[in-house]
Design a protein around this motif. Structure first.
Motif, mmCIF file in Angstrom:
data_model
loop_
_atom_site.group_PDB
_atom_site.id
_atom_site.type_symbol
_atom_site.label_atom_id
_atom_site.label_comp_id
_atom_site.label_asym_id
_atom_site.label_seq_id
_atom_site.Cartn_x
_atom_site.Cartn_y
_atom_site.Cartn_z
ATOM 1 N N ARG A 168 0.810 -1.220 0.000
ATOM 2 C CA ARG A 168 0.000 0.000 0.000
ATOM 3 C C ARG A 168 0.844 1.272 0.000
ATOM 4 O O ARG A 168 0.390 2.309 -0.475
ATOM 5 C CB ARG A 168 -0.962 -0.018 1.193
ATOM 6 N N ILE A 169 2.082 1.189 0.498
ATOM 7 C CA ILE A 169 2.935 2.389 0.464
ATOM 8 C C ILE A 169 3.345 2.697 -0.991
ATOM 9 O O ILE A 169 3.383 3.850 -1.411
ATOM 10 C CB ILE A 169 4.163 2.271 1.405
ATOM 11 N N PHE A 170 3.590 1.640 -1.776
ATOM 12 C CA PHE A 170 3.918 1.845 -3.198
ATOM 13 C C PHE A 170 2.685 2.322 -3.967
ATOM 14 O O PHE A 170 2.787 3.198 -4.837
ATOM 15 C CB PHE A 170 4.456 0.554 -3.812
ATOM 16 N N GLU A 171 1.530 1.763 -3.649
ATOM 17 C CA GLU A 171 0.294 2.194 -4.321
ATOM 18 C C GLU A 171 0.006 3.663 -4.038
ATOM 19 O O GLU A 171 -0.453 4.393 -4.921
ATOM 20 C CB GLU A 171 -0.873 1.298 -3.877
ATOM 21 N N GLN A 172 0.303 4.081 -2.808
ATOM 22 C CA GLN A 172 0.108 5.497 -2.463
ATOM 23 C C GLN A 172 1.045 6.386 -3.283
ATOM 24 O O GLN A 172 0.646 7.437 -3.781
ATOM 25 C CB GLN A 172 0.371 5.676 -0.959
ATOM 26 N N ALA A 173 2.293 5.942 -3.447
ATOM 27 C CA ALA A 173 3.258 6.699 -4.252
ATOM 28 C C ALA A 173 2.808 6.783 -5.713
ATOM 29 O O ALA A 173 2.911 7.846 -6.353
ATOM 30 C CB ALA A 173 4.640 6.058 -4.161
ATOM 31 N N LEU A 174 2.276 5.685 -6.228
ATOM 32 C CA LEU A 174 1.793 5.685 -7.617
ATOM 33 C C LEU A 174 0.603 6.632 -7.782
ATOM 34 O O LEU A 174 0.513 7.368 -8.775
ATOM 35 C CB LEU A 174 1.413 4.266 -8.049
ATOM 36 N N ARG A 175 -0.291 6.636 -6.794
ATOM 37 C CA ARG A 175 -1.439 7.569 -6.849
ATOM 38 C C ARG A 175 -0.958 9.023 -6.844
ATOM 39 O O ARG A 175 -1.456 9.854 -7.589
ATOM 40 C CB ARG A 175 -2.388 7.333 -5.669
ATOM 41 N N LEU A 176 -0.001 9.305 -5.975
ATOM 42 C CA LEU A 176 0.527 10.681 -5.888
ATOM 43 C C LEU A 176 1.191 11.109 -7.200
ATOM 44 O O LEU A 176 1.147 12.276 -7.574
ATOM 45 C CB LEU A 176 1.551 10.790 -4.747
ATOM 46 N N SER A 177 1.784 10.153 -7.900
ATOM 47 C CA SER A 177 2.495 10.490 -9.147
ATOM 48 C C SER A 177 1.560 10.477 -10.352
ATOM 49 O O SER A 177 1.845 11.117 -11.368
ATOM 50 C CB SER A 177 3.621 9.482 -9.393
ATOM 51 N N GLY A 178 0.450 9.720 -10.243
ATOM 52 C CA GLY A 178 -0.452 9.579 -11.393
ATOM 53 C C GLY A 178 0.122 8.699 -12.496
ATOM 54 O O GLY A 178 -0.347 8.734 -13.637
ATOM 55 N N VAL A 179 1.122 7.901 -12.171
ATOM 56 C CA VAL A 179 1.775 7.037 -13.163
ATOM 57 C C VAL A 179 1.361 5.587 -12.921
ATOM 58 O O VAL A 179 1.352 5.133 -11.776
ATOM 59 C CB VAL A 179 3.327 7.174 -13.047
ATOM 60 N N PRO A 180 1.014 4.831 -13.975
ATOM 61 C CA PRO A 180 0.662 3.421 -13.774
ATOM 62 C C PRO A 180 1.892 2.602 -13.382
ATOM 63 O O PRO A 180 3.019 2.964 -13.751
ATOM 64 C CB PRO A 180 0.116 2.977 -15.136
ATOM 65 N N PRO A 181 1.693 1.492 -12.649
ATOM 66 C CA PRO A 181 2.840 0.739 -12.131
ATOM 67 C C PRO A 181 3.801 0.244 -13.206
ATOM 68 O O PRO A 181 5.009 0.205 -12.983
ATOM 69 C CB PRO A 181 2.204 -0.435 -11.370
ATOM 70 N N GLU A 182 3.277 -0.103 -14.378
ATOM 71 C CA GLU A 182 4.168 -0.645 -15.414
ATOM 72 C C GLU A 182 5.112 0.410 -15.997
ATOM 73 O O GLU A 182 6.068 0.078 -16.692
ATOM 74 C CB GLU A 182 3.366 -1.333 -16.533
ATOM 75 N N GLN A 183 4.857 1.686 -15.682
ATOM 76 C CA GLN A 183 5.760 2.760 -16.133
ATOM 77 C C GLN A 183 6.614 3.307 -14.982
ATOM 78 O O GLN A 183 7.211 4.369 -15.086
ATOM 79 C CB GLN A 183 4.946 3.897 -16.760
ATOM 80 N N ALA A 184 6.655 2.535 -13.891
ATOM 81 C CA ALA A 184 7.404 2.972 -12.706
ATOM 82 C C ALA A 184 8.368 1.878 -12.265
ATOM 83 O O ALA A 184 8.136 0.695 -12.499
ATOM 84 C CB ALA A 184 6.432 3.291 -11.563
ATOM 85 N N ALA A 185 9.468 2.291 -11.639
ATOM 86 C CA ALA A 185 10.431 1.327 -11.089
ATOM 87 C C ALA A 185 10.910 1.818 -9.732
ATOM 88 O O ALA A 185 10.992 3.029 -9.488
ATOM 89 C CB ALA A 185 11.624 1.148 -12.028
ATOM 90 N N HIS A 186 11.221 0.858 -8.865
ATOM 91 C CA HIS A 186 11.736 1.183 -7.532
ATOM 92 C C HIS A 186 13.190 0.729 -7.438
ATOM 93 O O HIS A 186 13.561 -0.320 -7.972
ATOM 94 C CB HIS A 186 10.903 0.477 -6.462
ATOM 95 N N VAL A 187 14.007 1.527 -6.751
ATOM 96 C CA VAL A 187 15.425 1.207 -6.560
ATOM 97 C C VAL A 187 15.680 1.090 -5.060
ATOM 98 O O VAL A 187 15.388 2.018 -4.299
ATOM 99 C CB VAL A 187 16.332 2.316 -7.150
ATOM 100 N N GLY A 188 16.205 -0.066 -4.615
ATOM 101 C CA GLY A 188 16.480 -0.242 -3.189
ATOM 102 C C GLY A 188 17.461 -1.372 -2.950
ATOM 103 O O GLY A 188 17.840 -2.090 -3.885
ATOM 104 N N ASP A 189 17.868 -1.538 -1.680
ATOM 105 C CA ASP A 189 18.906 -2.529 -1.359
ATOM 106 C C ASP A 189 18.358 -3.753 -0.643
ATOM 107 O O ASP A 189 19.120 -4.667 -0.328
ATOM 108 C CB ASP A 189 19.990 -1.883 -0.488
ATOM 109 N N ASP A 190 17.053 -3.784 -0.365
ATOM 110 C CA ASP A 190 16.491 -4.906 0.401
ATOM 111 C C ASP A 190 15.612 -5.781 -0.502
ATOM 112 O O ASP A 190 14.657 -5.287 -1.107
ATOM 113 C CB ASP A 190 15.672 -4.365 1.584
ATOM 114 N N TYR A 191 15.952 -7.074 -0.557
ATOM 115 C CA TYR A 191 15.247 -7.986 -1.471
ATOM 116 C C TYR A 191 13.750 -8.032 -1.185
ATOM 117 O O TYR A 191 12.922 -7.932 -2.101
ATOM 118 C CB TYR A 191 15.862 -9.386 -1.352
#
Length: 238
Positions: A168-191
């Motif tokens: 839900r934290i990622f879904e909230q970020a996508l809503r705030l950006s107005g970008v669909p998930p398939e056009q977004a990527a996340h970068v992080g160090d935890d699998y």
């Protein structure tokens, strides 16, 4: 080439890291008040206090009426208590000082390649935001470290009310950006919290894995970043 428009970023150990181990910083604070405690003992006590507090009050006590400031003050006090420091007045003073201190660039350093990679991503026209299991000091920490200007918004788990790997934290970020998930990527160090959690909501994901770190078998090589400087090449190759 991946058709990405929006990148979200983890912060701790992806963009920023602590300048020194927690035990050393806490021991220095104690010395300033005439209290001598071994850094190693404080490091172990911190792990114990942090884990217990996280179990009893997940996500900085957000759902239980605790402020993140109080959450951290309690963790710091308990860390020192477990290491044998008992004087309430000194405990409160040290806890307040350390809470304030961890807002500043004095305790954080930017990881190699982070500033350059963020600048290059902005130049290529990517929109960017932060998605981090952090408390509300993060805006200030990023400003102090001269990274805040790269991001449209900073979404912490304290603000969102959900901590990664909760999708839900990622879904909230996508809503705030107005970008669909398939056009977004996340970068992080935890699998689990970064790579898998972002993919579970339909986003692309890149996992930062320094040389010598264990490789996750489920992560294809084109999703692995030996350093942040590899990111744009991987996006363009994908």
């Amino acid at each position: 080439m991946l058709r990405l428009r929006f990148l979200t970023w983890d912060v701790k150990d992806t963009l920023l890291r602590l300048r020194q181990p927690v035990g050393e910083r806490y021991a220095a604070e104690a010395r300033a008040h005439g209290v001598w405690v071994q850094p190693e003992a404080l490091g172990r006590s911190f792990g114990e206090a942090y884990d217990a507090q996280s179990r009893h009050f997940p996500n900085y006590g957000r759902g239980q009426g605790l402020s993140s400031r109080q959450w951290w003050v309690d963790v710091v006090k308990q860390t020192f208590r477990l290491s044998g420091v008992r004087e309430d007045g000194i405990l409160t003073l040290m806890a307040e000082n350390l809470y304030r201190d961890f807002c500043s660039a004095g305790n954080w350093e930017v990881l190699p390649g982070a500033s350059e990679t963020l600048s290059q991503c902005c130049q290529r026209g990517f929109r960017m935001a932060v998605v981090s299991n952090f408390d509300n000091r993060l805006e200030n920490v990023l400003s102090q470290c001269n990274l805040r200007h790269h991001f449209e918004f900073v979404l912490t788990s304290e603000d969102a009310g959900f901590a990664k790997p909760d999708g839900r934290i990622f879904e909230q970020a996508l809503r705030l950006s107005g970008v669909p998930p398939e056009q977004a990527a996340h970068v992080g160090d935890d699998y689990t919290r970064d790579y898998r959690a972002a993919r579970a909501v339909g986003m692309h994901s890149f996992l930062l894995r320094a040389a010598g770190q264990d490789k996750e078998p489920e992560v294809p090589p084109e999703h692995l970043l030996p350093t942040l400087s590899h990111l744009l090449a991987l996006i363009e190759k994908g």
